[in-house]
Design an enzyme around this catalytic site. Structure first.
Site, short mmCIF file in Angstrom:
data_model
loop_
_atom_site.label_atom_id
_atom_site.label_comp_id
_atom_site.label_asym_id
_atom_site.label_seq_id
_atom_site.Cartn_x
_atom_site.Cartn_y
_atom_site.Cartn_z
N PHE A 1 -3.49 3.91 2.45
CA PHE A 1 -3.57 4.35 3.81
C PHE A 1 -4.52 5.42 4.22
O PHE A 1 -5.13 5.47 5.19
CB PHE A 1 -2.17 4.88 4.19
CG PHE A 1 -1.89 4.95 5.82
CD1 PHE A 1 -1.79 3.99 6.59
CD2 PHE A 1 -1.81 6.20 6.38
CE1 PHE A 1 -1.69 3.95 7.81
CE2 PHE A 1 -1.64 6.15 7.66
CZ PHE A 1 -1.42 5.17 8.45
N HIS B 1 0.73 -1.10 0.05
CA HIS B 1 0.09 -0.08 -0.02
C HIS B 1 0.82 1.44 -0.05
O HIS B 1 2.11 1.10 0.27
CB HIS B 1 -1.12 0.25 1.17
CG HIS B 1 -0.17 0.47 2.42
ND1 HIS B 1 -0.03 1.61 2.68
CD2 HIS B 1 0.28 -0.37 3.19
CE1 HIS B 1 0.39 2.06 4.16
NE2 HIS B 1 0.75 0.72 4.61
N CYS B 2 0.30 2.15 -0.44
CA CYS B 2 0.93 3.60 -0.29
C CYS B 2 -0.12 4.70 0.54
O CYS B 2 -0.69 4.19 1.25
CB CYS B 2 1.34 4.11 -1.67
SG CYS B 2 0.11 4.17 -3.04
N ARG B 3 -0.11 5.86 -0.23
CA ARG B 3 -1.19 6.89 0.57
C ARG B 3 -2.43 6.58 -0.06
O ARG B 3 -3.68 6.25 0.45
CB ARG B 3 -0.82 8.13 0.50
CG ARG B 3 -1.88 9.06 0.63
CD ARG B 3 -1.18 10.54 0.67
NE ARG B 3 -2.37 11.69 0.66
CZ ARG B 3 -2.95 11.98 -0.50
NH1 ARG B 3 -2.52 11.76 -1.69
NH2 ARG B 3 -4.06 12.90 -0.23
#
Ligand SMILES: Cc1cc2nc3c(=O)[nH]c(=O)nc-3n(C[C@H](O)[C@H](O)[C@H](O)COP(=O)(O)OP(=O)(O)OC[C@H]3O[C@@H](n4cnc5c(N)ncnc54)[C@H](O)[C@@H]3O)c2cc1C
Length: 565
Positions: free
Chosen positions: A539, A510-512
């Site tokens: 996130f 995952h990232c933002r």
């Protein structure tokens, strides 16, 4: 010349009347409304509670005098149609001001009596001040009551559109508002994962939002819930739903449909050739679920009214059914939805193979000072790619995006069409590739099996089972809040640190917002990894998804700090 009588003088009734007049100058058109007002804005009623619409009178859009002067339509207010004599083609009307009961004959009769708020007979109902919201008189009464009594504690029961709007506007006016919803979420047109954004917004704005708890009974100025909780309430707004006004139709032995609303054909004609019905009182065909449904929305009521006027005047149209499109403002957030959602597919046990795209983009070019995240969810059929539904929530313009999807659905479009759409763009309005285009790209990638994904609603399970989660954001972002137990390997370092990532177990990235982790997913796949999942919503989506339940249930958070920006 035809004599056309209309029962109900608001959304459907007034629209039918004016369209009838536009199609014929000579017809005799009479509209009966049992309340004191015709043609008021039902949808704007809650905004009087906050003072956004400062005077109740402003909610009334047309007067009987204007109907007469501008359209030569007779609008008789305070006049309830109490029975229909189908054999003699007559109705009986009671004039509330004079007490007079009289008959009026018709060539064609249109029923648009709407739907009434449901007030269940709960024990102790007489111990609280109960209000419902249907018309200008209702909202004026509620507004005056809370103001005059200085009633600080108000409970709104029911988390549908009317309940949420009433709660918001009462809160904006400074009251202590509890919103009580028996289901585990408000606003069913939104899926559980999406609606958490709105739960958070209500909570943050000071609404005492109680979901998954039912009203058991009332005590003196108190609502008692199944959990045993007691909620103070000097006023109780009952907004648990509406039921179609079918008494007239039923007594006249018109056919009632499977949903309990008036049955009509594709031209909105009832089982009597000379009687039509429109609006909240009828059931309509849902073109996606292929079943009959009740749809209490203004747009459909107006469309139906127009079709009826056309049909009476010999104009033919096609009834394509309904998909249900709606929008709502919840404090600072805007939310819109159309078509099917996962909750509905499951509730109806529909035999559909579908997948979702859950993405977050900027609602306008990122460097614009007011650019904000736009949370979007698309539902599409597998393997056809047919678009089935969408939901969008954000601080900016979401309705426009959902309107585009609604149009695509109505035209039978697929995710390939979303990719191809040419939409207006300039930095203050959107991004050069709009979220709608992105949704098409991602859906198309999913359909071609390019990558695998899990939604934010599965992450808690993953954390609790010690799944291998990699956060590909930069170190600084990770330090500002991350999933507990996640490993931080920024996308910019991924290739040199790839050996740290195991090949023999599933790895969740995952990232933002899911964009960088999508790139990381493809990079790892190209490097021979077979078991990589992108966490959609990432996130930001996860923070919104987890927050409300974390703070209201005291459960342990799976993130060490949330990120909502
Ligand atoms: C608070 C509120 C907010 C809403 N917000 C939205 C929104 O944001 N978007 C949206 O799409 N929809 C919204 N709606 C729903 C929308 O207003 C309805 O779907 C629409 O008004 C239905 O039109 P209708 O003509 O069937 O009924 P109505 O507009 O309700 O009109 C029916 C009228 O018939 C009268 N009547 C009933 N029986 C008789 C009789 N026997 N004789 C004479 N008169 C009779 C009633 O008094 C009533 O005034 C909202 C509704 C409410 C109450």
């Amino acid at each position: 010349m035809k004599k056309i009588l209309i029962v109900g003088g608001v959304a459907g009734g007034a629209s039918a009347a004016t369209r009838l007049r536009r199609l014929s100058e000579e017809d005799n058109i009479i509209m009966f409304e049992k309340g004191p007002h015709v043609s008021f804005s039902n949808c704007a009623l809650p905004y009087h509670l906050s003072g956004l619409i400062d005077e109740a009178d402003k909610l009334v859009l047309m007067s009987p005098e204007k109907f007469k002067a501008q359209y030569n339509i007779e609008a008789r207010v305070n006049s309830e149609v109490v029975s229909i004599d189908r054999k003699n083609k007559e109705i009986e009307v009671k004039n509330y001001l004079t007490g007079e009961i009289y008959k009026e004959s018709y060539d064609k009769l249109i029923l648009s009596p709407g739907a009434k708020p449901i007030v269940p007979n709960i024990k102790g109902l007489d111990k609280v001040n109960v209000f419902t919201i249907r018309n200008v008189v209702d909202i004026d009464k509620l507004n005056r009551f809370v103001k005059e009594l200085n009633a600080k504690d108000i409970a709104v029961i029911g988390g549908g559109f009317i309940g949420v709007e009433a709660a918001e506007n009462l809160r904006e006016a400074g009251y202590n508002v509890s919103l009580i919803e028996a289901m585990n979420q408000i606003l069913k047109p939104f899926d559980y994962d999406m609606v958490q954004i709105l739960h958070k917004e209500m909570y943050d704005k000071g609404i005492n939002l109680i979901v998954g708890d039912k009203v058991e009974n009332f005590e003196e100025n108190k609502v008692v819930l199944s959990s045993g909780k007691k909620v103070n309430a000097k006023a109780v707004v009952m907004a648990i739903g509406v039921s179609p006004e079918i008494t007239l139709a039923k007594e006249a032995e018109l056919e009632i449909g499977v949903t309990g609303a008036i049955k009509v054909d594709s031209n909105y004609k009832t089982s009597d050739d000379d009687i039509y019905a429109v609006g909240d009182a009828i059931e309509v065909y849902n073109a996606l679920t292929h079943s009959m449904t009740k749809l209490s929305l203004a747009g459909p009521a107006l469309k139906q009214a127009r079709s009826v006027a056309d049909h009476i005047n010999g104009k033919k149209g096609i009834n394509k059914g309904y998909i249900g499109s709606s929008a709502i403002k919840v404090f600072d957030y805007n939310a819109a939805s159309t078509g099917l959602n996962e909750g509905l597919i499951k509730a109806l046990d529909m035999n559909i193979n579908y997948d979702i795209v859950r993405l977050i983009t900027n609602d306008k070019v990122g460097i614009m000072p007011d650019a904000k995240p736009l949370h979007f969810k698309l539902i599409f059929e597998v393997p056809t790619g047919k678009v089935l539904g969408a939901q969008a929530i954000g601080l900016g313009d979401v309705a426009k995006r959902v309107d585009v999807i609604a149009t695509i659905i109505k035209l039978g479009g697929t995710v390939e069409d979303l990719k191809d759409l040419e939409l207006c763009y300039a930095p203050p309005y959107s991004t050069a590739k709009d979220v709608v285009n992105y949704a098409g790209y991602i859906a198309s990638n999913i359909l071609s099996g390019d990558f695998k994904q899990v939604n934010v609603d599965k992450v808690r399970e993953l954390v609790e089972s010690n799944a291998y989660i990699v956060d590909v954001r930069e170190v600084r972002e990770f330090e500002n809040g991350h999933i507990k137990g996640a490993k931080n390997i920024p996308l910019s370092e991924l290739r040199e640190r790839v050996n740290e990532i195991p090949k023999d177990i599933p790895v969740y990235l995952h990232c933002r917002t899911g964009q960088r982790s999508y790139n990381a997913t493809l990079a790892l796949q190209n490097l021979g990894y077979k078991n990589i999942y992108n966490i959609t919503g990432s996130f930001l989506g996860l923070s919104f998804y987890e927050y409300y339940n974390d703070v209201t249930t005291n459960r342990e958070s799976i993130v060490n700090k949330y990120n909502f920006r």
